[in-house]
Motif scaffolding. Structure first.
Motif, mmCIF file in Angstrom:
data_model
loop_
_atom_site.group_PDB
_atom_site.id
_atom_site.type_symbol
_atom_site.label_atom_id
_atom_site.label_comp_id
_atom_site.label_asym_id
_atom_site.label_seq_id
_atom_site.Cartn_x
_atom_site.Cartn_y
_atom_site.Cartn_z
ATOM 1 N N TRP A 184 -1.627 -4.648 -17.485
ATOM 2 C CA TRP A 184 -0.385 -4.403 -18.223
ATOM 3 C C TRP A 184 -0.705 -4.207 -19.707
ATOM 4 C CZ3 TRP A 184 3.533 -3.919 -14.931
ATOM 5 C CH2 TRP A 184 3.594 -4.717 -13.789
ATOM 6 N N ASP B 161 -4.327 -10.092 -13.270
ATOM 7 C CA ASP B 161 -2.970 -9.993 -12.731
ATOM 8 C C ASP B 161 -2.930 -9.120 -11.484
ATOM 9 O OD1 ASP B 161 -1.891 -11.589 -14.710
ATOM 10 O OD2 ASP B 161 -1.537 -9.891 -16.058
ATOM 11 N N THR B 162 -1.905 -9.335 -10.671
ATOM 12 C CA THR B 162 -1.683 -8.498 -9.489
ATOM 13 C C THR B 162 -0.204 -8.158 -9.368
ATOM 14 O OG1 THR B 162 -1.369 -10.401 -8.014
ATOM 15 C CG2 THR B 162 -3.609 -9.530 -8.216
ATOM 16 N N ILE B 163 0.082 -7.111 -8.601
ATOM 17 C CA ILE B 163 1.458 -6.745 -8.259
ATOM 18 C C ILE B 163 1.450 -6.311 -6.803
ATOM 19 C CG2 ILE B 163 1.170 -4.358 -9.067
ATOM 20 C CD1 ILE B 163 4.140 -4.396 -9.878
ATOM 21 N N ASN B 164 2.455 -6.726 -6.049
ATOM 22 C CA ASN B 164 2.522 -6.342 -4.640
ATOM 23 C C ASN B 164 3.217 -4.994 -4.525
ATOM 24 O OD1 ASN B 164 3.634 -6.241 -1.750
ATOM 25 N ND2 ASN B 164 2.272 -8.016 -1.704
ATOM 26 N N ASN B 165 2.558 -4.038 -3.891
ATOM 27 C CA ASN B 165 3.132 -2.695 -3.763
ATOM 28 C C ASN B 165 3.616 -2.398 -2.337
ATOM 29 O OD1 ASN B 165 0.725 -2.275 -2.377
ATOM 30 N ND2 ASN B 165 0.387 -0.239 -3.267
ATOM 31 N N ASN C 229 3.894 -2.162 -19.506
ATOM 32 C CA ASN C 229 4.810 -3.076 -18.827
ATOM 33 C C ASN C 229 6.240 -2.524 -18.878
ATOM 34 O OD1 ASN C 229 6.426 -5.212 -17.955
ATOM 35 N ND2 ASN C 229 5.063 -6.753 -18.826
ATOM 36 N N ASP D 265 -1.427 -7.196 -2.525
ATOM 37 C CA ASP D 265 -1.436 -7.498 -3.954
ATOM 38 C C ASP D 265 -2.491 -6.626 -4.627
ATOM 39 O OD1 ASP D 265 0.569 -9.390 -3.753
ATOM 40 O OD2 ASP D 265 -0.818 -11.062 -3.485
#
Length: 342
Positions: free
Chosen positions: A312, A299-303, A138, A307
């Motif tokens: 992490w 969890d997700t992250i938008n790149n 993270n 998403d």
């Protein structure tokens, strides 16, 4: 009659031989189950920690009865794009990518995904790419810890930041974490420097220039421990006898030694071995036909593309007080390496 009998025996023998050869040929065409192959594309091995990541990753993949093909791009975006396509042409089952930067691989990754090859973005997020998984420490938390650890040492409110390349998305996350931690304080970031290409000579030159201009901060947050070492070198050479609070990340051996020698205040340790092992497990599982949904990633992250599922791992501060417990007892570095006397 005897000659006729011998002739018939020869004919039967040849017939049997042909049948055996035909059966042998048929059996050789049966596909033998081969090991799964994981491609690992790494931007450079010039940084100490990447060699450690690669060693742990490779060992874990082989422990899981798969193989690894490694390509080292030598810090070149063009070369990394070429090597990615080479790995795709080798028909690897999964591709793990430690990208040189965040934004230079969208077209290549699109071609690779079109071949049905799952792609894992390792430690650094690739933007605007349809990747399958992102796994990392993270980095925003790293930035928070750097700032919180510096504030706790009460050095003063004038800080410099010597980060890595601006195109490395982890640097954006680290800066976000720093900003978050200092937003309600009196701290001012009076100089922000991005070390192009992780060229540590540039960090040394920039810090030397600032000292020559009599611009002396109370604290310096560095993008990694190698940048911190370059900054420390400049401070020791041109600002002798004065201590500036300095931190980095990665717990490199040189950083751990600098901490013991009181040239560096702390580093942020990241569970690199766990990161590499976990990535190897995900890669082999995907190669064996498991889906991302079956891996139970929450969890997700938008790149910029969509998403992306993200895993992490959490970092922690390491200084002289917990060096033995965190670094030595875990086997990350040995006691003799950290406390060398020469």
């Amino acid at each position: 009659m005897k000659r006729v009998l011998i002739f018939l025996i020869c004919i039967l023998s040849l017939s049997c031989t042909k049948k055996i050869k035909k059966n042998e040929a048929f059996n050789s065409d049966v596909k033998v189950e081969s090991k799964k192959v994981i491609g690992f594309s790494i931007d450079t091995l010039a940084i100490e920690r990447w060699q450690r990541d690669l060693d742990v990753f490779t060992s874990k993949v082989r422990e899981m009865d798969a193989e690894v093909i490694v390509q080292n791009a030598g810090n070149s975006i063009d070369e990394q794009n070429r090597q990615l396509m080479y790995l795709a042409e080798r028909n690897v089952d999964v591709l793990v990518v430690l990208p040189k930067n965040a934004v230079s691989f969208a077209d290549t990754i699109s071609k690779i995904r079109a071949k049905g090859i799952p792609v894992i973005s390792y430690d650094r997020l690739m933007l605007n790419c349809d990747i399958d998984l992102y796994i990392t420490i993270n980095s925003e938390k790293v930035g928070e810890l750097m700032a919180q650890g510096t504030i706790a040492r009460k050095p003063g409110n004038s800080w410099f930041c010597f980060l890595g390349p601006e195109e490395d998305f982890n640097m954006t996350l680290i800066k976000n974490g720093i900003d978050k931690a200092i937003k309600d304080s009196k701290v001012q970031i009076n100089h922000l420097y991005y070390t192009n290409g992780w060229d540590y000579d540039l960090a040394f030159q920039e810090m030397s220039r600032l000292i020559a201009d009599n611009r002396i901060p109370d604290a310096i947050i560095c993008g990694n421990d190698a940048v911190a070492s370059s900054v420390i070198q400049a401070v020791k050479q041109f600002y002798r006898g004065k201590h500036i609070c300095i931190c980095g990340q990665d717990a490199d051996i040189a950083a751990c030694q600098n901490i013991i020698q009181k040239d560096q205040d702390f580093t942020v340790y990241k569970p690199i071995s766990k990161l590499a092992e976990l990535t190897a497990e995900y890669a082999v599982n995907l190669a064996n036909g498991k889906t991302i949904s079956e891996l139970d990633i929450k969890d997700t992250i938008n790149n910029g593309s969509r998403d992306i599922p993200v895993v992490w791992l959490e970092p922690q501060i390491v200084d002289e007080s917990n060096m033995d417990k965190v670094i030595i007892e875990s086997g990350f570095h040995s006691h003799n390496e950290v406390y060398r006397t020469n």
